[in-house]
Design a protein around this motif. Structure first.
Motif, short mmCIF file in Angstrom:
data_model
loop_
_atom_site.label_atom_id
_atom_site.label_comp_id
_atom_site.label_asym_id
_atom_site.label_seq_id
_atom_site.Cartn_x
_atom_site.Cartn_y
_atom_site.Cartn_z
N ASN A 35 0.95 -1.02 -0.02
CA ASN A 35 0.02 -0.08 -0.04
C ASN A 35 0.84 1.39 0.15
O ASN A 35 1.86 1.41 0.76
CB ASN A 35 -0.91 -0.01 1.50
CG ASN A 35 -1.53 1.41 1.46
OD1 ASN A 35 -1.37 2.29 2.24
ND2 ASN A 35 -2.37 1.65 0.72
N SER A 36 0.49 2.34 -0.87
CA SER A 36 1.20 3.44 -0.78
C SER A 36 0.71 4.45 0.26
O SER A 36 -0.51 4.83 -0.36
CB SER A 36 1.48 4.03 -2.40
OG SER A 36 2.05 3.21 -3.31
N ASP A 37 1.32 4.64 1.07
CA ASP A 37 0.66 5.44 2.30
C ASP A 37 0.82 7.02 1.79
O ASP A 37 2.06 7.71 2.05
CB ASP A 37 1.20 5.11 3.75
CG ASP A 37 0.42 5.92 4.70
OD1 ASP A 37 -0.41 6.77 4.39
OD2 ASP A 37 1.16 5.90 5.83
N ARG A 61 3.76 -1.50 3.92
CA ARG A 61 3.33 0.02 3.59
C ARG A 61 4.62 0.77 3.13
O ARG A 61 5.76 0.80 3.84
CB ARG A 61 2.93 0.36 5.13
CG ARG A 61 1.78 0.41 5.54
CD ARG A 61 0.72 -0.64 5.45
NE ARG A 61 -0.60 -0.64 6.24
CZ ARG A 61 -1.26 -1.50 6.63
NH1 ARG A 61 -0.69 -2.72 6.49
NH2 ARG A 61 -2.42 -1.30 7.26
N LEU A 62 4.24 1.26 2.05
CA LEU A 62 5.48 2.17 1.32
C LEU A 62 4.88 3.56 1.65
O LEU A 62 3.72 4.06 1.40
CB LEU A 62 5.35 2.02 -0.12
CG LEU A 62 5.50 0.43 -0.84
CD1 LEU A 62 5.65 0.57 -2.05
CD2 LEU A 62 6.61 -0.39 0.04
N ARG A 63 5.87 4.35 1.94
CA ARG A 63 5.66 5.79 2.43
C ARG A 63 6.85 6.35 1.75
O ARG A 63 8.06 6.47 2.24
CB ARG A 63 5.62 5.81 4.03
CG ARG A 63 5.17 7.32 4.26
CD ARG A 63 5.01 7.36 5.90
NE ARG A 63 4.48 8.98 6.16
CZ ARG A 63 3.50 9.11 6.46
NH1 ARG A 63 2.28 8.29 6.38
NH2 ARG A 63 2.73 10.43 7.01
N ALA A 64 6.70 7.27 0.84
CA ALA A 64 7.37 8.36 0.10
C ALA A 64 8.18 9.47 1.29
O ALA A 64 7.31 9.53 2.13
CB ALA A 64 6.78 8.95 -1.19
N ALA A 65 8.99 9.96 0.88
CA ALA A 65 9.57 11.26 1.69
C ALA A 65 9.79 10.73 3.17
O ALA A 65 9.67 11.43 3.96
CB ALA A 65 8.99 12.31 1.70
N LYS A 96 5.10 11.25 -7.34
CA LYS A 96 5.95 11.50 -6.19
C LYS A 96 5.77 10.73 -5.21
O LYS A 96 6.46 9.98 -4.44
CB LYS A 96 5.82 13.06 -5.85
CG LYS A 96 6.42 13.87 -6.98
CD LYS A 96 7.73 13.84 -7.17
CE LYS A 96 8.06 15.13 -8.11
NZ LYS A 96 9.74 15.08 -8.27
N MET A 97 4.41 10.29 -4.85
CA MET A 97 3.94 9.49 -3.58
C MET A 97 3.88 8.26 -3.81
O MET A 97 3.71 7.60 -2.83
CB MET A 97 2.74 10.17 -2.92
CG MET A 97 2.85 11.79 -2.51
SD MET A 97 1.53 12.27 -1.32
CE MET A 97 0.23 12.35 -2.58
N LYS A 98 3.44 7.93 -5.17
CA LYS A 98 3.14 6.26 -5.35
C LYS A 98 4.11 5.71 -6.38
O LYS A 98 4.74 4.74 -6.19
CB LYS A 98 1.82 6.09 -5.94
CG LYS A 98 0.74 6.63 -4.69
CD LYS A 98 -0.78 6.13 -5.13
CE LYS A 98 -1.83 6.38 -3.91
NZ LYS A 98 -2.95 5.88 -4.22
N LEU A 99 4.10 6.19 -7.57
CA LEU A 99 4.89 5.60 -8.76
C LEU A 99 6.29 5.09 -8.52
O LEU A 99 6.98 4.19 -8.47
CB LEU A 99 4.66 6.13 -9.91
CG LEU A 99 3.31 6.13 -10.46
CD1 LEU A 99 3.28 6.79 -11.94
CD2 LEU A 99 2.54 4.83 -10.46
N ASP A 100 7.01 6.50 -7.86
CA ASP A 100 8.34 6.21 -7.70
C ASP A 100 8.71 5.38 -6.57
O ASP A 100 9.79 4.60 -6.47
CB ASP A 100 8.97 7.71 -7.32
CG ASP A 100 8.95 8.80 -8.43
OD1 ASP A 100 8.76 8.45 -9.63
OD2 ASP A 100 9.53 9.92 -8.36
N LYS A 101 7.96 5.50 -5.53
CA LYS A 101 8.23 4.55 -4.32
C LYS A 101 7.98 3.32 -4.78
O LYS A 101 8.86 2.05 -4.30
CB LYS A 101 7.29 5.09 -3.34
CG LYS A 101 7.81 4.37 -1.91
CD LYS A 101 9.02 4.97 -1.48
CE LYS A 101 9.34 4.40 -0.01
NZ LYS A 101 10.82 4.70 0.44
#
Length: 366
Positions: A35-37, A61-65, A96-101
């Motif tokens: 899941n992209s959080d 749980r994937l979380r960018a930044a 930025k928040m989903k694809l890259d992560k």
């Protein structure tokens, strides 16, 4: 060669149902769930993800930044973007928040990404720019992505495809007709989708096995497999199937799909959300913003606070203007009219039925 099987749980109905469907039908597939959080989801979304984790097993749980001093990934990237809000024309939030992560999570491994685009939808989903990640769509009659179909049916590969079909097509009264269609080159009148649909109409399994044989000669991840169980799948799942799967599994339908009645000028209607996503998603329709304002006023207020320096979530209308009493009245009366029109035509009257899934980011729900 190791190929990872990966499925993104967005918190929406389709990805949830896809995970349940694959676990039930293909329990031998070792699927990684993630899941992209974004830090900006509704509480109902987190509830659904927790229920799915109890049913499926671990959801990464994937979380960018990570490590940012900002309260959420969105706050972090909004600052990086100089306060420029995302929009249908500039969807930086998804990248930025989903694809890259997600692509960082996969790394250089070969991976098949299972995407929950339904059989009753006319759109394509996420296709990675990285050659080691391949999208597959199990709910559709055509499980393959557009790039695969274009390569498979390209004129440069015609002799190869004819040879594959010649080997795989069984003897029978349709054999000559199928091979004749395979041999027919792509033209302006016999274009890619027309040829694809013709071959699918003959035999879905045969088409899938032919594509699989072709992929073995490429660097696509599916072609690295010894076998792929979805080749013999002929299921096509539509919206009603999605809700049935969620209910029968015990996971349940996300609470934000539950219709809530309202009244205006003596007339009654219902509202809810038509999809998951961030609470401030710019793909929301006006009635969904009103739902947010009345059901989650704290989140609506937070969304308002992001609007500054001329940047607004809705083109030509700020959230301040959207909740003026007369504007709310107009929006509610409009949805009542649309619901009544659908009812008279024996069509569904929920927002999911009326608004559909076509006005959305095709990459967001991974």
């Amino acid at each position: 060669m190791k190929v990872r099987h990966i499925l993104g749980i967005s918190g929406g109905k389709d990805s949830a149902a896809l995970a349940i469907y694959l676990k039930q039908k293909y329990p031998s597939l070792k699927i990684e769930y993630y899941n992209s959080d974004t830090g900006c989801e509704l509480a109902e979304t987190e509830t659904l993800i927790n229920r799915l984790e109890a049913y499926l097993g671990k959801i990464e749980r994937l979380r960018a930044a990570e490590g940012s001093t900002e309260p959420t990934p969105f706050h972090h990237f909004l600052k990086v973007m100089g306060g420029f809000l995302p929009s249908p024309q500039a969807r930086w939030c998804t990248k930025k928040m989903k694809l890259d992560k997600f692509e960082e999570y996969v790394g250089d491994d070969y991976a098949i990404s299972y995407v929950g685009i339904r059989g009753d939808e006319e759109r394509d989903g996420y296709i990675s720019s990285k050659p080691n990640i391949q999208a597959v769509f199990p709910f559709r009659k055509n499980i393959w992505s557009l790039d695969v179909i274009n390569k498979f049916l390209h004129k440069d590969n015609l002799d190869q495809i004819v040879d594959i079909y010649d080997r795989l097509t069984p003897d029978g009264f349709l054999r000559d007709e199928i091979l004749e269609t395979v041999k027919q080159p792509i033209t302006k009148t016999f274009y890619y989708s027309k040829k694809m649909n013709a071959l699918l109409d003959y035999d879905v399994k045969l088409f899938n096995h032919a594509v699989f044989e072709f992929l073995k000669t490429t660097d696509y991840p599916v072609g690295k497999l010894e076998n792929f169980p979805l080749l013999d799948n002929t299921d096509v799942l539509v919206k009603d199937d999605i809700f049935r799967l969620l209910r029968e599994s015990g996971v349940g339908v996300p609470a934000y799909y539950e219709e809530i009645p309202f009244e205006v000028d003596g007339k009654t209607g219902t509202y809810c959300r038509s999809r998951s996503g961030c609470y401030f998603c710019f793909f929301q329709q006006k009635i969904e913003w009103i739902w947010l304002y009345e059901q989650h006023p704290d989140l609506y207020k937070q969304a308002m606070e992001f609007e500054k320096d001329g940047y607004t979530w809705n083109q030509n209308e700020s959230l301040v203007d959207l909740i003026k009493p007369e504007r709310i009245r107009q929006i509610k009366l409009d949805i009542i009219r649309r619901q009544q029109a659908n009812k008279e035509m024996n069509k569904g009257t929920t927002l999911v039925d009326i608004l559909g899934d076509d006005i959305m980011c095709t990459n967001c729900f991974i």
